[in-house]
Scaffold this active site. Sequence first.
Site, PDB file in Angstrom:
ATOM      1  N   THR A  31      37.075 -42.315 -79.593  1.00 57.89           N
ATOM      2  CA  THR A  31      36.880 -43.492 -80.234  1.00 57.89           C
ATOM      3  C   THR A  31      37.296 -43.368 -81.653  1.00 57.89           C
ATOM      4  OG1 THR A  31      34.743 -43.302 -81.086  1.00 57.89           O
ATOM      5  CG2 THR A  31      34.988 -44.571 -78.932  1.00 57.89           C
ATOM      6  N   GLY A  70      27.521 -40.035 -76.626  1.00 58.83           N
ATOM      7  CA  GLY A  70      27.084 -40.366 -78.018  1.00 58.83           C
ATOM      8  C   GLY A  70      25.757 -41.036 -77.883  1.00 58.83           C
ATOM      9  N   ASP A 124      23.065 -44.563 -78.991  1.00 62.65           N
ATOM     10  CA  ASP A 124      22.843 -45.894 -78.270  1.00 62.65           C
ATOM     11  C   ASP A 124      23.918 -46.846 -78.792  1.00 62.65           C
ATOM     12  OD1 ASP A 124      20.302 -45.448 -76.956  1.00 62.65           O
ATOM     13  OD2 ASP A 124      19.313 -44.765 -78.838  1.00 62.65           O
ATOM     14  N   GLY A 125      24.294 -46.673 -80.035  1.00 60.97           N
ATOM     15  CA  GLY A 125      25.635 -47.499 -80.586  1.00 60.97           C
ATOM     16  C   GLY A 125      26.629 -47.551 -79.524  1.00 60.97           C
ATOM     17  N   GLU A 148      28.196 -50.419 -77.055  1.00 62.65           N
ATOM     18  CA  GLU A 148      29.885 -50.874 -77.056  1.00 62.65           C
ATOM     19  C   GLU A 148      30.232 -50.668 -75.550  1.00 62.65           C
ATOM     20  OE1 GLU A 148      32.400 -49.286 -79.891  1.00 62.65           O
ATOM     21  OE2 GLU A 148      31.415 -50.102 -81.443  1.00 62.65           O
ATOM     22  N   GLY A 157      23.381 -38.747 -79.377  1.00 65.23           N
ATOM     23  CA  GLY A 157      23.147 -39.457 -80.430  1.00 65.23           C
ATOM     24  C   GLY A 157      21.875 -38.799 -81.433  1.00 65.23           C
ATOM     25  N   THR A 158      21.735 -39.609 -82.255  1.00 66.84           N
ATOM     26  CA  THR A 158      20.632 -39.335 -83.236  1.00 66.84           C
ATOM     27  C   THR A 158      19.281 -39.531 -82.530  1.00 66.84           C
ATOM     28  OG1 THR A 158      21.930 -39.997 -85.435  1.00 66.84           O
ATOM     29  CG2 THR A 158      19.600 -39.818 -85.460  1.00 66.84           C
TER      30      THR A 158
END
Length: 327
Positions: free
Chosen positions: A82, A107, A109-110, A114, A145-146
Amino acid sequence: MACGIAALTMPKPSFSLRAEQSSALDLSADSPSGLASHSRRDFVFVVNPKGANGRTGKEWKRLLPYLRTRLGGHCNICESITSGPSHAMDITREAIREGADAVIAVGGDGTLHEVVNGFFWAGDPVQSLDHGPEHSTALGLIPLGTGSDFARTFGWKNDPYEAVERIVRGFKSKLDVGIITGQNGEQHFFINVADIHLSAKAGYYASKFKRFGKLCYVFGALRAFIGHTNRNLKVKVNGGEWEVFHKVTALCIGNAKFFGGGMKITPTADPSSGNLEVVILQDFKWYDFVLKLHKLYKGTHLSERNVSSRSFCSCASIKIYLSNIST
């Protein structure tokens, strides 16, 4: 937080939500025997290289050789990187239209949010142009992800190698999809937790503190309290009577259990149950948040006097109407 919604300001219902089971979202891939016995599958990996403050891109480069070793014999592996916001949605839609067998979010949750929204267009599931409506594309996840909060509901660690093995083994589950409909009729989809008011602002501010890892969500919440005003809300479910909730700090609608880097905000939610759990925090101050933070992480906050919880069965659908009223 997977899905933030701006604070309510309109005197009439400002959006509705419902949960429904969707065959468009099978989590992960087919069984190992299925991979071996069918023609080569097309798996598209949607990678957010900037996730987790850049850690996702570095981890992905290290993971890719192992991924090709474990899946390359049975699958065509397509790597899609992306380049900015909403790009994962475009990649996902194109992949489904071209007949991909799975689209796998790499990645946090964001990125997952998407990709989930990329499974839909104008409110309807995206379909393959060549294979017809009988063809389905599975949703997959390699949590890097974080927070990776959606993965926590399934007990998954933030371990990409374990995620690859789950895909190889063929872990598969039907998922409910929450649908948010705005005043203009535009729809957004979520599979984790949708939230409004302070928690939505906290998610925004957390992005400014990503260098602190999972603590970014705590710092984001504390920052969100600056200038925050609790609001009275009216809630109506499935055409029932209006119910008033005073001094609402945050309202969270859970299809799954966790948000905010491990806070078990909707502890009884189950993403395959057909239900949505609604948790409302009322009259919280910043020091309440600090003192009760351990309960939010453990999921034991529902016993607090200023916390309300409801579980709503969707059956075919459930709608929740919210509006803002004066104090």
